[in-house]
Design a protein around this motif. Structure first.
Motif, PDB file in Angstrom:
ATOM      1  N   SER A   9      11.045  27.556  40.929  1.00  0.00           N
ATOM      2  CA  SER A   9      12.133  26.396  41.118  1.00  0.00           C
ATOM      3  C   SER A   9      12.075  25.243  40.744  1.00  0.00           C
ATOM      4  O   SER A   9      13.087  24.587  40.441  1.00  0.00           O
ATOM      5  CB  SER A   9      12.427  26.342  42.761  1.00  0.00           C
ATOM      6  OG  SER A   9      11.400  25.306  43.244  1.00  0.00           O
ATOM      7  N   LEU A  10      10.939  24.796  40.156  1.00  0.00           N
ATOM      8  CA  LEU A  10      10.832  23.705  39.375  1.00  0.00           C
ATOM      9  C   LEU A  10      10.985  23.541  38.019  1.00  0.00           C
ATOM     10  O   LEU A  10      10.971  22.544  37.293  1.00  0.00           O
ATOM     11  CB  LEU A  10       9.254  22.845  39.893  1.00  0.00           C
ATOM     12  CG  LEU A  10       9.265  22.396  41.061  1.00  0.00           C
ATOM     13  CD1 LEU A  10       7.929  22.101  41.407  1.00  0.00           C
ATOM     14  CD2 LEU A  10       9.990  20.861  41.108  1.00  0.00           C
ATOM     15  N   GLY A  11      10.999  24.927  37.380  1.00  0.00           N
ATOM     16  CA  GLY A  11      11.172  24.915  35.937  1.00  0.00           C
ATOM     17  C   GLY A  11      10.102  25.210  35.132  1.00  0.00           C
ATOM     18  O   GLY A  11      10.005  24.981  33.784  1.00  0.00           O
ATOM     19  N   ARG A  63      28.410  31.978  42.109  1.00  0.00           N
ATOM     20  CA  ARG A  63      27.758  31.389  40.955  1.00  0.00           C
ATOM     21  C   ARG A  63      26.639  32.728  40.552  1.00  0.00           C
ATOM     22  O   ARG A  63      26.005  33.149  41.524  1.00  0.00           O
ATOM     23  CB  ARG A  63      26.628  30.260  41.351  1.00  0.00           C
ATOM     24  CG  ARG A  63      27.651  29.131  41.131  1.00  0.00           C
ATOM     25  CD  ARG A  63      26.525  27.935  41.280  1.00  0.00           C
ATOM     26  NE  ARG A  63      25.806  27.874  40.083  1.00  0.00           N
ATOM     27  CZ  ARG A  63      24.662  27.067  40.161  1.00  0.00           C
ATOM     28  NH1 ARG A  63      24.191  26.655  41.048  1.00  0.00           N
ATOM     29  NH2 ARG A  63      23.966  27.009  38.693  1.00  0.00           N
ATOM     30  N   LEU A  81      12.667  14.579  35.170  1.00  0.00           N
ATOM     31  CA  LEU A  81      13.662  15.576  35.674  1.00  0.00           C
ATOM     32  C   LEU A  81      15.020  15.632  35.570  1.00  0.00           C
ATOM     33  O   LEU A  81      15.511  14.794  35.272  1.00  0.00           O
ATOM     34  CB  LEU A  81      13.339  15.862  37.435  1.00  0.00           C
ATOM     35  CG  LEU A  81      11.838  15.876  37.654  1.00  0.00           C
ATOM     36  CD1 LEU A  81      11.668  16.068  39.073  1.00  0.00           C
ATOM     37  CD2 LEU A  81      11.220  17.341  36.984  1.00  0.00           C
ATOM     38  N   ASP A 140      18.371  28.643  38.140  1.00  0.00           N
ATOM     39  CA  ASP A 140      17.939  28.792  37.025  1.00  0.00           C
ATOM     40  C   ASP A 140      18.064  30.218  36.552  1.00  0.00           C
ATOM     41  O   ASP A 140      17.950  31.079  37.365  1.00  0.00           O
ATOM     42  CB  ASP A 140      16.390  28.131  36.842  1.00  0.00           C
ATOM     43  CG  ASP A 140      15.956  28.031  35.624  1.00  0.00           C
ATOM     44  OD1 ASP A 140      16.645  27.994  34.461  1.00  0.00           O
ATOM     45  OD2 ASP A 140      14.955  27.277  35.396  1.00  0.00           O
ATOM     46  N   ASN A 155      21.203  30.321  45.724  1.00  0.00           N
ATOM     47  CA  ASN A 155      22.103  29.279  45.290  1.00  0.00           C
ATOM     48  C   ASN A 155      22.786  29.916  43.935  1.00  0.00           C
ATOM     49  O   ASN A 155      23.751  29.318  43.262  1.00  0.00           O
ATOM     50  CB  ASN A 155      21.650  27.885  44.793  1.00  0.00           C
ATOM     51  CG  ASN A 155      21.265  27.328  46.160  1.00  0.00           C
ATOM     52  OD1 ASN A 155      22.124  27.178  46.843  1.00  0.00           O
ATOM     53  ND2 ASN A 155      19.996  26.929  46.353  1.00  0.00           N
ATOM     54  N   GLN A 185      16.907  30.076  44.161  1.00  0.00           N
ATOM     55  CA  GLN A 185      16.792  28.868  44.987  1.00  0.00           C
ATOM     56  C   GLN A 185      17.558  27.591  44.052  1.00  0.00           C
ATOM     57  O   GLN A 185      18.237  26.782  44.353  1.00  0.00           O
ATOM     58  CB  GLN A 185      15.537  28.537  45.505  1.00  0.00           C
ATOM     59  CG  GLN A 185      15.428  26.758  45.815  1.00  0.00           C
ATOM     60  CD  GLN A 185      16.411  26.575  46.813  1.00  0.00           C
ATOM     61  OE1 GLN A 185      16.666  27.424  47.737  1.00  0.00           O
ATOM     62  NE2 GLN A 185      16.717  25.400  47.141  1.00  0.00           N
ATOM     63  N   SER A 186      16.829  27.621  42.889  1.00  0.00           N
ATOM     64  CA  SER A 186      17.193  26.261  41.911  1.00  0.00           C
ATOM     65  C   SER A 186      18.285  26.589  41.015  1.00  0.00           C
ATOM     66  O   SER A 186      19.053  25.435  40.584  1.00  0.00           O
ATOM     67  CB  SER A 186      15.924  26.151  41.090  1.00  0.00           C
ATOM     68  OG  SER A 186      15.799  27.096  40.120  1.00  0.00           O
ATOM     69  N   ARG A 188       4.213  31.488  48.006  1.00  0.00           N
ATOM     70  CA  ARG A 188       4.907  30.237  48.095  1.00  0.00           C
ATOM     71  C   ARG A 188       4.961  29.358  47.001  1.00  0.00           C
ATOM     72  O   ARG A 188       5.920  28.927  46.451  1.00  0.00           O
ATOM     73  CB  ARG A 188       4.359  29.538  49.478  1.00  0.00           C
ATOM     74  CG  ARG A 188       5.432  28.848  50.009  1.00  0.00           C
ATOM     75  CD  ARG A 188       4.715  27.842  51.214  1.00  0.00           C
ATOM     76  NE  ARG A 188       4.299  28.677  52.438  1.00  0.00           N
ATOM     77  CZ  ARG A 188       3.281  28.072  53.180  1.00  0.00           C
ATOM     78  NH1 ARG A 188       2.657  26.844  53.164  1.00  0.00           N
ATOM     79  NH2 ARG A 188       3.050  28.861  54.305  1.00  0.00           N
ATOM     80  N   GLN A 228       7.212  30.662  44.234  1.00  0.00           N
ATOM     81  CA  GLN A 228       8.680  30.392  44.327  1.00  0.00           C
ATOM     82  C   GLN A 228       8.527  28.823  43.955  1.00  0.00           C
ATOM     83  O   GLN A 228       9.712  28.472  43.343  1.00  0.00           O
ATOM     84  CB  GLN A 228       9.105  30.545  45.754  1.00  0.00           C
ATOM     85  CG  GLN A 228       9.200  31.990  46.165  1.00  0.00           C
ATOM     86  CD  GLN A 228       9.644  31.942  47.736  1.00  0.00           C
ATOM     87  OE1 GLN A 228      10.271  31.126  48.075  1.00  0.00           O
ATOM     88  NE2 GLN A 228       9.139  33.066  48.450  1.00  0.00           N
ATOM     89  N   CYS A 229       8.034  27.926  44.260  1.00  0.00           N
ATOM     90  CA  CYS A 229       7.850  26.466  44.207  1.00  0.00           C
ATOM     91  C   CYS A 229       7.703  26.466  42.902  1.00  0.00           C
ATOM     92  O   CYS A 229       8.711  25.520  42.296  1.00  0.00           O
ATOM     93  CB  CYS A 229       6.824  25.901  44.985  1.00  0.00           C
ATOM     94  SG  CYS A 229       6.666  24.289  44.653  1.00  0.00           S
ATOM     95  N   ILE A 249      19.090  26.067  31.990  1.00  0.00           N
ATOM     96  CA  ILE A 249      18.546  24.848  32.155  1.00  0.00           C
ATOM     97  C   ILE A 249      17.277  24.641  31.245  1.00  0.00           C
ATOM     98  O   ILE A 249      16.426  25.476  31.330  1.00  0.00           O
ATOM     99  CB  ILE A 249      18.103  24.536  33.786  1.00  0.00           C
ATOM    100  CG1 ILE A 249      19.398  24.885  34.888  1.00  0.00           C
ATOM    101  CG2 ILE A 249      17.786  22.936  33.696  1.00  0.00           C
ATOM    102  CD1 ILE A 249      19.094  24.720  36.158  1.00  0.00           C
ATOM    103  N   THR A 250      17.183  23.526  30.742  1.00  0.00           N
ATOM    104  CA  THR A 250      16.130  23.369  29.877  1.00  0.00           C
ATOM    105  C   THR A 250      14.636  23.487  30.626  1.00  0.00           C
ATOM    106  O   THR A 250      14.633  22.783  31.648  1.00  0.00           O
ATOM    107  CB  THR A 250      16.152  21.849  29.340  1.00  0.00           C
ATOM    108  OG1 THR A 250      17.369  21.629  28.753  1.00  0.00           O
ATOM    109  CG2 THR A 250      14.919  21.837  28.165  1.00  0.00           C
ATOM    110  N   PRO A 251      13.755  24.425  30.399  1.00  0.00           N
ATOM    111  CA  PRO A 251      12.577  24.347  31.096  1.00  0.00           C
ATOM    112  C   PRO A 251      11.807  23.220  30.972  1.00  0.00           C
ATOM    113  O   PRO A 251      11.992  22.328  30.011  1.00  0.00           O
ATOM    114  CB  PRO A 251      11.744  25.477  29.988  1.00  0.00           C
ATOM    115  CG  PRO A 251      12.810  26.099  29.087  1.00  0.00           C
ATOM    116  CD  PRO A 251      14.060  25.126  29.158  1.00  0.00           C
TER     117      PRO A 251
END
Lengths: 237, 237
Positions: free
Chosen positions: A98-100, A40, A237, A140, A2, A137-138, A91, A94-95, A72-74
């Motif tokens: 993507s969550l910061g 982007r 979030l 960020d 993304n 993905q996210s 995995r 990555q996860c 984006i704010t961590p």
């Protein structure tokens, strides 16, 4: 993907980057992009914004960047994670990227198989690759830091007190647990055990450091499920 | 496999079951179990408890069951999930089964590739296999129901009103979103789009049905991450 992530090495002059690797392939095959199209783009550890295609051929693409949006704010979370099975680790990295999450300590535990520590998945290049996939993905740009701590006791006794200072200290452990807090915005450190859980000795050492046990419910979750559940529960979030 | 799941077909008499398939292999190879050992066992859609090994040989194991613990309370959540990519679907079914979701509607959406609908992963046997893996992981016994709804509009217009009646109706959609509620215990229905999201038309149809958009934050999450994050945020676990 993304967000197309670029680094300082990709710049060819001023605000232009030249890409010829998998990012080029993605731009060509997935975006089916052509001259003047805006994509982007983000600079690793920098701003994000747009990249306008100013040249594209069979081997590379040149983008003119306009990156004005701050990262984006961590998430205010440091993660202590018993080293997962290598396939899972990819995995999970990555996860959590993507969550910061920006600080991840991979630690030892009695139930971590010794062979996991010699997996090529733990190489700096492999770890970075997974983290970049998570950021792409996210959307960020801030690259998480992954710290590898192969010895439990010295880490817990000598390093953890400094790392966890001024943090809310939590361990996901269903016994003698308090209800899981929610909507936190304060700095938090969360310890998550291996499959089968931390052993009593390890839990005791963490409790002695001021950690409190929290429960994620009656069900036994895989680490890859427990992590996003815990993050969803703990933070705005 | 934190719980060995048995069905009525496994009973040989009274309270004894005979297992000779992958559950036998697991008991022998992972538990390295022998006579008189007690294992955690659950009856699909029934109680859980213990199974004592009363016979074991190279081909099968016989367990005497004592199942007195009722099933874990289900999550009060119905999930509307745009059909994910088949490889993802397997993992997602395991994940949501392990989280205690009991009603899952796999629905169509503009961005769902048509080929996904003919994947063998959608066969009843394959779906049940993934759900059982999730229950075995979490220690739960109640098998979720998966409903396959290949036509978006008739489902939304004709069936959804009955399904969603008396439920809090939510759609994970970052635009015009309200903050995500938390610590719910009421019946809730949550719609999650495909990669790339629901298109405007689809969002409008859901909003017309009384759904409200909730945001899971600025980051774009994979469905497999968004689901446990949303569940962690929405419910007391």
């Amino acid at each position: 993907m993304n967000l197309i992530l670029v680094s300082h090495n990709d710049y060819i002059d001023g605000d232009c980057v030249l890409l010829s690797d998998r990012r080029f392939t993605h731009i060509r095959q997935v975006h089916r992009a052509s001259i003047a199209q805006q994509l982007r783009v983000g600079l690793i550890n920098g701003n994000s914004g747009t990249g306008e295609i100013i040249a594209i051929d069979d081997h590379s693409v040149t983008l003119k960047l306009n990156l004005t949006t701050p990262a984006i704010t961590p998430l205010p979370l440091t993660l202590l994670l018993a080293l997962p099975r290598p396939k899972m680790l990819k995995r999970i990295l990555q996860c959590i990227a993507s969550l910061g999450v920006k600080d991840i300590y991979l630690i030892n535990s009695y139930k971590v198989e010794k062979s996991f520590w010699s997996s090529p998945v733990l190489s700096a290049a492999s770890i970075e690759q997974q983290l970049l996939l998570g950021l792409e993905q996210s959307g960020d740009t801030l690259l998480p830091k992954v710290h590898i701590k192969k010895r439990f006791k010295p880490f817990i006794e000598d390093e953890l007190p400094g790392i966890a200072e001024n943090c809310l200290k939590l361990i996901a452990h269903p016994y003698q647990a308090t209800p899981c807090p929610s909507n936190l915005s304060q700095a938090t450190i969360l310890a998550i055990g291996p499959e089968g859980g931390f052993i009593d000795y390890e839990v005791q050492r963490l409790l002695e450091q001021g950690f409190q046990a929290i429960s994620l419910g009656q069900r036994i979750l895989r680490v890859e499920t427990a992590l996003p559940v815990a993050i969803g529960k703990l933070f705005k979030l």
